[in-house]
Design a protein around this motif. Structure first.
Motif, PDB file in Angstrom:
ATOM      1  N   THR A 131       0.845  -1.071   0.020  1.00 12.65           N
ATOM      2  CA  THR A 131      -0.107  -0.171  -0.068  1.00 12.65           C
ATOM      3  C   THR A 131       0.849   1.157  -0.042  1.00 12.65           C
ATOM      4  OG1 THR A 131      -0.119   0.220   2.241  1.00 12.65           O
ATOM      5  CG2 THR A 131      -1.503  -1.084   1.350  1.00 12.65           C
ATOM      6  N   LEU A 132       0.342   2.282  -0.475  1.00 18.23           N
ATOM      7  CA  LEU A 132       0.944   3.696  -0.353  1.00 18.23           C
ATOM      8  C   LEU A 132       1.433   3.949   0.870  1.00 18.23           C
ATOM      9  CD1 LEU A 132      -1.105   5.821  -2.976  1.00 18.23           C
ATOM     10  CD2 LEU A 132       1.355   5.223  -2.966  1.00 18.23           C
ATOM     11  N   GLY A 133       0.543   3.719   2.010  1.00 19.53           N
ATOM     12  CA  GLY A 133       0.875   3.864   3.478  1.00 19.53           C
ATOM     13  C   GLY A 133       2.136   2.932   4.018  1.00 19.53           C
ATOM     14  N   ASP A 134       2.127   1.893   3.535  1.00 17.18           N
ATOM     15  CA  ASP A 134       3.288   1.019   3.946  1.00 17.18           C
ATOM     16  C   ASP A 134       4.534   1.417   3.074  1.00 17.18           C
ATOM     17  OD1 ASP A 134       1.694  -0.842   5.228  1.00 17.18           O
ATOM     18  OD2 ASP A 134       1.476  -2.340   3.582  1.00 17.18           O
ATOM     19  N   LEU A 135       4.502   1.980   1.980  1.00 16.47           N
ATOM     20  CA  LEU A 135       5.642   2.690   1.304  1.00 16.47           C
ATOM     21  C   LEU A 135       6.099   3.681   1.845  1.00 16.47           C
ATOM     22  CD1 LEU A 135       4.960   1.801  -2.489  1.00 16.47           C
ATOM     23  CD2 LEU A 135       6.943   0.610  -1.271  1.00 16.47           C
ATOM     24  N   TYR A 136       5.356   4.659   2.234  1.00 16.67           N
ATOM     25  CA  TYR A 136       5.450   6.032   2.179  1.00 16.67           C
ATOM     26  C   TYR A 136       5.310   6.676   3.701  1.00 16.67           C
ATOM     27  CZ  TYR A 136       6.618   5.843  -2.593  1.00 16.67           C
ATOM     28  OH  TYR A 136       7.216   5.017  -3.468  1.00 16.67           O
ATOM     29  N   GLY A 137       4.273   5.834   4.458  1.00 15.31           N
ATOM     30  CA  GLY A 137       3.926   6.476   5.766  1.00 15.31           C
ATOM     31  C   GLY A 137       3.116   7.551   5.777  1.00 15.31           C
ATOM     32  N   GLU A 138       3.165   8.528   6.677  1.00 19.37           N
ATOM     33  CA  GLU A 138       2.317   9.708   6.719  1.00 19.37           C
ATOM     34  C   GLU A 138       2.531  10.293   5.602  1.00 19.37           C
ATOM     35  OE1 GLU A 138       2.654  11.857  10.285  1.00 19.37           O
ATOM     36  OE2 GLU A 138       2.367   9.857  11.468  1.00 19.37           O
ATOM     37  N   ASN A 139       3.720  10.365   4.711  1.00 18.80           N
ATOM     38  CA  ASN A 139       4.016  11.304   3.635  1.00 18.80           C
ATOM     39  C   ASN A 139       3.406  10.742   2.439  1.00 18.80           C
ATOM     40  OD1 ASN A 139       5.342  13.174   4.928  1.00 18.80           O
ATOM     41  ND2 ASN A 139       7.207  11.776   5.016  1.00 18.80           N
ATOM     42  N   TRP A 140       2.599   9.784   2.157  1.00 21.01           N
ATOM     43  CA  TRP A 140       1.947   8.889   1.146  1.00 21.01           C
ATOM     44  C   TRP A 140       1.241   9.968   0.196  1.00 21.01           C
ATOM     45  CZ3 TRP A 140      -2.881   9.198  -0.656  1.00 21.01           C
ATOM     46  CH2 TRP A 140      -3.809   9.607   0.210  1.00 21.01           C
ATOM     47  N   GLU A 141       0.713  11.065   0.681  1.00 30.57           N
ATOM     48  CA  GLU A 141       0.114  11.953  -0.293  1.00 30.57           C
ATOM     49  C   GLU A 141       1.157  12.754  -0.682  1.00 30.57           C
ATOM     50  OE1 GLU A 141      -3.087  14.635   0.994  1.00 30.57           O
ATOM     51  OE2 GLU A 141      -3.897  13.128   2.455  1.00 30.57           O
ATOM     52  N   LYS A 142       1.974  13.218  -0.231  1.00 30.26           N
ATOM     53  CA  LYS A 142       3.222  14.197  -1.016  1.00 30.26           C
ATOM     54  C   LYS A 142       3.828  13.315  -2.082  1.00 30.26           C
ATOM     55  CE  LYS A 142       7.458  16.596  -0.019  1.00 30.26           C
ATOM     56  NZ  LYS A 142       8.244  17.112   0.991  1.00 30.26           N
ATOM     57  N   HIS A 143       4.351  11.911  -1.886  1.00 33.80           N
ATOM     58  CA  HIS A 143       4.709  11.197  -2.760  1.00 33.80           C
ATOM     59  C   HIS A 143       3.876  10.945  -4.052  1.00 33.80           C
ATOM     60  CE1 HIS A 143       7.337   8.322  -4.828  1.00 33.80           C
ATOM     61  NE2 HIS A 143       6.166   7.556  -5.007  1.00 33.80           N
ATOM     62  N   PHE A 144       2.697  10.302  -3.680  1.00 29.30           N
ATOM     63  CA  PHE A 144       1.421  10.387  -4.844  1.00 29.30           C
ATOM     64  C   PHE A 144       1.426  11.662  -5.556  1.00 29.30           C
ATOM     65  CE2 PHE A 144      -2.589  10.553  -6.632  1.00 29.30           C
ATOM     66  CZ  PHE A 144      -2.650   9.230  -7.376  1.00 29.30           C
ATOM     67  N   LEU A 145       1.409  12.694  -5.177  1.00 27.84           N
ATOM     68  CA  LEU A 145       1.521  13.849  -5.981  1.00 27.84           C
ATOM     69  C   LEU A 145       2.582  14.107  -6.833  1.00 27.84           C
ATOM     70  CD1 LEU A 145      -0.337  16.600  -3.428  1.00 27.84           C
ATOM     71  CD2 LEU A 145      -1.380  15.180  -5.481  1.00 27.84           C
TER      72      LEU A 145
END
Length: 89
Positions: free
Chosen positions: A52-66
């Motif tokens: 999951t995005l959360g597993d990969l990037y933790g709390e910063n998942w939104e920033k990475h997704f963008l």
């Protein structure tokens, strides 16, 4: 006459799900409409696994997704296609 482009947003299983004025606006829409959340699955070709995005990037998942490029978006099942917006004369 200036032309305006829009981006069609598609998802693997649902086809076209939205339209945006830019790829960034489209990614923001995916988050705002809850098509993408921290539990969105991502295919990792190198390891042949899904995380999951959360597993990969933790709390910063939104920033990475963008900041994801088209290839990364495809690994989540999302595709963007640029189209010229046609206006009546």
């Amino acid at each position: 006459m200036t032309t305006q482009n829009v981006w069609l947003i598609s998802e693997d299983n649902h086809g076209t799900i939205g339209v945006a004025t830019s790829m960034l606006a489209g990614k923001q829409w995916l988050i705002d409409s809850a098509w993408v959340t921290m539990v969105t699955e991502v295919w990792i070709p190198q390891t042949q696994e899904v995380v999951t995005l959360g597993d990969l990037y933790g709390e910063n998942w939104e920033k990475h997704f963008l900041s994801c490029d088209e290839e990364e978006l495809e690994e989540m099942g999302f595709f963007f296609r640029k189209m010229e917006l046609h206006k009546e004369k």
